[in-house]
Scaffold this motif. Structure first.
Motif, mmCIF file in Angstrom:
data_model
loop_
_atom_site.group_PDB
_atom_site.id
_atom_site.type_symbol
_atom_site.label_atom_id
_atom_site.label_comp_id
_atom_site.label_asym_id
_atom_site.label_seq_id
_atom_site.Cartn_x
_atom_site.Cartn_y
_atom_site.Cartn_z
ATOM 1 N N LEU A 189 6.026 13.813 -7.825
ATOM 2 C CA LEU A 189 4.797 14.542 -7.492
ATOM 3 C C LEU A 189 3.614 14.176 -8.387
ATOM 4 O O LEU A 189 2.475 14.550 -8.085
ATOM 5 N N SER A 190 3.844 13.449 -9.442
ATOM 6 C CA SER A 190 2.787 13.141 -10.409
ATOM 7 C C SER A 190 1.629 12.385 -9.755
ATOM 8 O O SER A 190 1.823 11.346 -9.121
ATOM 9 N N GLY A 191 0.428 12.943 -9.888
ATOM 10 C CA GLY A 191 -0.770 12.294 -9.377
ATOM 11 C C GLY A 191 -1.056 12.506 -7.909
ATOM 12 O O GLY A 191 -2.049 11.983 -7.386
ATOM 13 N N LEU A 192 -0.219 13.292 -7.226
ATOM 14 C CA LEU A 192 -0.413 13.490 -5.790
ATOM 15 C C LEU A 192 -1.304 14.716 -5.520
ATOM 16 O O LEU A 192 -1.234 15.714 -6.222
ATOM 17 N N PRO A 193 -2.137 14.642 -4.471
ATOM 18 C CA PRO A 193 -3.055 15.754 -4.158
ATOM 19 C C PRO A 193 -2.375 16.864 -3.361
ATOM 20 O O PRO A 193 -1.444 16.621 -2.585
ATOM 21 N N ILE A 194 -2.880 18.080 -3.544
ATOM 22 C CA ILE A 194 -2.364 19.241 -2.802
ATOM 23 C C ILE A 194 -3.514 20.218 -2.561
ATOM 24 O O ILE A 194 -4.439 20.324 -3.373
ATOM 25 N N GLY A 195 -3.481 20.911 -1.428
ATOM 26 C CA GLY A 195 -4.439 21.969 -1.128
ATOM 27 C C GLY A 195 -3.778 23.329 -1.284
ATOM 28 O O GLY A 195 -2.574 23.474 -1.054
ATOM 29 N N ILE A 196 -4.556 24.321 -1.670
ATOM 30 C CA ILE A 196 -4.031 25.650 -1.988
ATOM 31 C C ILE A 196 -4.665 26.693 -1.060
ATOM 32 O O ILE A 196 -5.892 26.751 -0.927
ATOM 33 N N LYS A 197 -3.849 27.524 -0.459
ATOM 34 C CA LYS A 197 -4.357 28.621 0.375
ATOM 35 C C LYS A 197 -5.255 29.524 -0.464
ATOM 36 O O LYS A 197 -4.959 29.786 -1.644
ATOM 37 N N ILE A 231 -7.241 10.727 -4.634
ATOM 38 C CA ILE A 231 -8.168 11.867 -4.599
ATOM 39 C C ILE A 231 -9.442 11.488 -3.848
ATOM 40 O O ILE A 231 -9.970 12.285 -3.055
ATOM 41 N N GLU A 232 -9.947 10.283 -4.076
ATOM 42 C CA GLU A 232 -11.139 9.855 -3.332
ATOM 43 C C GLU A 232 -10.845 9.772 -1.841
ATOM 44 O O GLU A 232 -11.710 10.089 -1.018
ATOM 45 N N SER A 233 -9.627 9.364 -1.481
ATOM 46 C CA SER A 233 -9.238 9.328 -0.063
ATOM 47 C C SER A 233 -9.233 10.719 0.553
ATOM 48 O O SER A 233 -9.656 10.907 1.693
ATOM 49 N N VAL A 234 -8.766 11.715 -0.221
ATOM 50 C CA VAL A 234 -8.758 13.091 0.263
ATOM 51 C C VAL A 234 -10.174 13.532 0.634
ATOM 52 O O VAL A 234 -10.423 14.026 1.746
ATOM 53 N N TYR A 235 -11.095 13.338 -0.285
ATOM 54 C CA TYR A 235 -12.457 13.818 -0.038
ATOM 55 C C TYR A 235 -13.160 13.006 1.053
ATOM 56 O O TYR A 235 -13.987 13.541 1.799
ATOM 57 N N LEU A 243 -11.043 14.800 -9.637
ATOM 58 C CA LEU A 243 -11.193 13.404 -10.057
ATOM 59 C C LEU A 243 -10.934 13.251 -11.559
ATOM 60 O O LEU A 243 -10.316 12.265 -11.995
ATOM 61 N N ASN A 244 -11.368 14.221 -12.350
ATOM 62 C CA ASN A 244 -11.094 14.179 -13.788
ATOM 63 C C ASN A 244 -9.602 14.248 -14.063
ATOM 64 O O ASN A 244 -9.079 13.529 -14.936
ATOM 65 N N ALA A 245 -8.907 15.125 -13.315
ATOM 66 C CA ALA A 245 -7.452 15.239 -13.478
ATOM 67 C C ALA A 245 -6.758 13.928 -13.076
ATOM 68 O O ALA A 245 -5.807 13.495 -13.726
ATOM 69 N N ALA A 246 -7.252 13.298 -12.002
ATOM 70 C CA ALA A 246 -6.667 12.031 -11.547
ATOM 71 C C ALA A 246 -6.868 10.929 -12.582
ATOM 72 O O ALA A 246 -5.965 10.112 -12.835
ATOM 73 N N LYS A 247 -8.053 10.891 -13.204
ATOM 74 C CA LYS A 247 -8.320 9.889 -14.246
ATOM 75 C C LYS A 247 -7.350 10.050 -15.410
ATOM 76 O O LYS A 247 -6.853 9.061 -15.976
ATOM 77 N N LYS A 276 3.804 3.674 -4.480
ATOM 78 C CA LYS A 276 2.556 2.911 -4.570
ATOM 79 C C LYS A 276 1.849 3.164 -5.902
ATOM 80 O O LYS A 276 1.242 2.251 -6.478
ATOM 81 N N LEU A 277 1.938 4.405 -6.385
ATOM 82 C CA LEU A 277 1.352 4.708 -7.694
ATOM 83 C C LEU A 277 2.113 4.001 -8.819
ATOM 84 O O LEU A 277 1.501 3.425 -9.734
ATOM 85 N N VAL A 278 3.422 4.035 -8.753
ATOM 86 C CA VAL A 278 4.250 3.400 -9.790
ATOM 87 C C VAL A 278 4.027 1.891 -9.804
ATOM 88 O O VAL A 278 3.925 1.256 -10.865
ATOM 89 N N ASN A 279 3.922 1.294 -8.599
ATOM 90 C CA ASN A 279 3.739 -0.161 -8.490
ATOM 91 C C ASN A 279 2.283 -0.593 -8.701
ATOM 92 O O ASN A 279 1.957 -1.776 -8.568
ATOM 93 N N LYS A 280 1.413 0.414 -8.945
ATOM 94 C CA LYS A 280 -0.016 0.172 -9.180
ATOM 95 C C LYS A 280 -0.727 -0.452 -7.972
ATOM 96 O O LYS A 280 -1.751 -1.136 -8.115
ATOM 97 N N GLU A 281 -0.166 -0.203 -6.772
ATOM 98 C CA GLU A 281 -0.888 -0.573 -5.550
ATOM 99 C C GLU A 281 -2.033 0.409 -5.310
ATOM 100 O O GLU A 281 -3.004 0.086 -4.622
ATOM 101 N N LEU A 282 -1.878 1.606 -5.846
ATOM 102 C CA LEU A 282 -2.894 2.658 -5.748
ATOM 103 C C LEU A 282 -3.001 3.345 -7.102
ATOM 104 O O LEU A 282 -2.065 3.309 -7.902
ATOM 105 N N THR A 283 -4.123 3.992 -7.331
ATOM 106 C CA THR A 283 -4.263 4.863 -8.498
ATOM 107 C C THR A 283 -4.383 6.305 -8.010
ATOM 108 O O THR A 283 -4.658 6.552 -6.824
ATOM 109 N N ALA A 284 -4.195 7.239 -8.932
ATOM 110 C CA ALA A 284 -4.376 8.653 -8.576
ATOM 111 C C ALA A 284 -5.821 8.905 -8.141
ATOM 112 O O ALA A 284 -6.075 9.691 -7.214
ATOM 113 N N VAL A 285 -6.772 8.220 -8.779
ATOM 114 C CA VAL A 285 -8.174 8.357 -8.378
ATOM 115 C C VAL A 285 -8.373 7.887 -6.944
ATOM 116 O O VAL A 285 -9.105 8.516 -6.167
ATOM 117 N N ASP A 286 -7.702 6.790 -6.558
ATOM 118 C CA ASP A 286 -7.779 6.319 -5.160
ATOM 119 C C ASP A 286 -7.333 7.413 -4.190
ATOM 120 O O ASP A 286 -7.962 7.639 -3.154
#
Length: 488
Positions: A69-77, A26-30, A52-56, A14-24
């Motif tokens: 994995l480029s542009g995908l969100p992750i949580g850290i213990k 990250i905003e979905s995560v929050y 959000l800055n990293a996603a931009k 979806k990111l490659v096809n521009k159906e979504l952006t990395a910012v989209d």
């Protein structure tokens, strides 16, 4: 966006096809966290502005087509060091600690283009099996909010199971990735000791700790392990050999694979539990797919719990000496002498379970008791390691239950430390032996996930992933979704 609906590869497409952006993303995560985390309690610290800055920047540069994995969100213990972002280990001792460097795994995720969205709740200093020992909050199981998500990586598991994020990192000292994965219906990998750098992981048991990923699917898990594995000069225990692509030939099936069934991991009186029944059904499925099922023995596994709690607590008592109220961390205000700084800062800064393990470890290492306790535990560990080596002369992987029960009620075991320790009976031998093990769902009982673990030879995570992928494709249990409601 509910991340339970997509694999990492689907998000990447979806990111490659521009159906979504990395910012989209990250905003979905929050948005997800805002909607559900009051109930789940997975996150301790969020870093929305930085994420959000990293996603931009990812969107401006463009997503690399060859980098899933480029542009995908992750949580850290929250026991994994993150530069400029609070890292508390869920303890009052480190409640305001902000590291000045990233752990090696975080550096590797940054290099892969992943975006850290925040720090996840855990049992204090990774000591516990329910995430009730956190000094910050209690995390709840998305399948039943009256139950624990497991521990110590309970926040990491709950966030992925609730669909807040697609992937997270946890750490496993005696089952702290696999047990929460079992309780929350996820895929959780404890890699071979040394496969993933421990640099920047706040140490609990240095000869046992390993960092690993939580995901919904097996291939997603392999993709993340690809990113975080490898030699690290800053960690003298990291593996010096080559790191394979864990997704390579992941779909080649299990025909001819020899699967060992350790008899000690099942009730020997013949009274099959619901969990054992699910694992036996999984073994039948493997047999239908062409695998060979072989019974094996790991006779010294019965010494796993006492050996583990002596060794882990001894290492913890040494590792936690650095938290002394002098250089960093919590310092008591009620002090009148240098001794007060040490004693009162540690007494007030550490929780009950951490103090219990420090005392156990200090006793086991003390003069007159070392030979009787720590040395005997180390000898038992050698026997356990030899058991696994012998079993792997006959088979390619081992399959067994991950836990002896489904997720228990919040408050159900917290007052009984022995019962809590015994809940790790099926996971600690793997850490003592240093071999890799993956937990994945193999069924449900009364609406709660059941986990089985697939244990492999040292540095043979590839075979584990192949076995897990074949079963996942045959059953598609990962498509089941939690209710995010309380049970009866």
């Amino acid at each position: 966006m509910n991340f339970l609906d997509y694999t990492l590869e689907e998000l990447h497409e979806k990111l490659v096809n521009k159906e979504l952006t990395a910012v989209d993303l990250i905003e979905s995560v929050y948005s997800n966290i805002e909607e559900t985390d009051d109930e789940v309690g997975a996150f301790i610290t969020l870093n929305k502005e930085e994420a959000l800055n990293a996603a931009k920047k990812v969107d401006e540069k463009g997503v690399e087509e060859g980098n899933v994995l480029s542009g995908l969100p992750i949580g850290i213990k929250d026991n994994i060091s993150t530069k400029g972002v609070k890292t508390t280990a869920a303890s009052k001792m480190l409640e305001n600690f902000i590291p000045i460097y990233d752990a090696t795994v975080v550096e590797k995720l940054n290099q892969a283009g992943m975006i850290s969205v925040g720090k996840l709740n855990m049992d204090e200093f990774a000591m516990g099996g329910s995430t009730e020992n956190s000094a910050m909050k209690i995390t709840r199981n998305p399948w039943d909010l009256t139950r624990v998500p497991g521990g110590s990586s309970g926040g990491s598991a709950a966030a992925v199971a609730a669909g807040q994020i697609p992937v997270s990192l946890g750490s496993d000292t005696g089952g702290s990735i696999r047990q929460p994965a079992s309780f929350t219906g996820l895929v959780g990998m404890k890699p071979t000791y040394g496969r993933v750098s421990r640099y920047g992981l706040i140490a609990f048991g240095s000869s046992l700790d390993q960092i690993g990923p939580f995901t919904r699917t097996v291939k997603d898990n392999a993709l993340v392990l690809n990113a975080i594995s490898g030699t690290d000069d800053k960690d003298s225990t990291s593996y010096r050999g080559n790191t394979p692509d864990f997704t390579e030939n992941i779909d080649e099936g299990v025909k001819g694979l020899r699967i060992g069934v350790p008899k000690e991991y099942f009730n020997e009186d013949g009274k099959e539990t619901t969990i054992e029944k699910s694992v036996r059904e999984a073994l039948d499925a493997y047999k239908e797919m062409g695998a060979e099922i072989v019974e094996v023995s790991l006779p010294h596994s019965k010494y796993g719990i006492p050996a583990y709690y002596i060794i882990a607590s001894s290492e913890a008592s040494s590792n936690l000496q650095r938290f002394d109220g002098i250089r960093y961390g919590y310092r008591s205000n009620n002090i009148g002498s240098l001794e007060d700084i040490y004693v009162k800062s540690r007494s007030e800064g550490f929780g009950l379970e951490v103090k219990r393990r420090i005392m156990l470890g200090t006793f086991s290492l003390s003069s007159g008791f070392y030979d009787a306790h720590f040395k005997k535990a180390a000898q038992a560990r050698t026997l356990i390691r030899q058991d696994f080596a012998k079993a792997f002369e006959e088979v390619d992987v081992l399959v067994a239950p991950t836990t002896t029960s489904t997720a228990f009620k919040i408050g159900g075991k917290i007052e009984d430390p022995i019962a809590m320790y015994m809940a790790d009976v099926l996971t600690v031998p793997v850490n003592l032996a240093g071999v890799p093990s993956l937990s994945m769902p193999c069924g449900f009982f009364e609406g709660l996930p059941i986990g089985m673990q697939i244990i492999g030879k040292q540095f043979d995570e590839q075979t584990i992933y192949k076995a897990a992928y074949a079963y996942e494709k045959a059953t598609e249990l990962y498509k089941e979704k939690p209710s995010l409601k309380g049970g009866e």
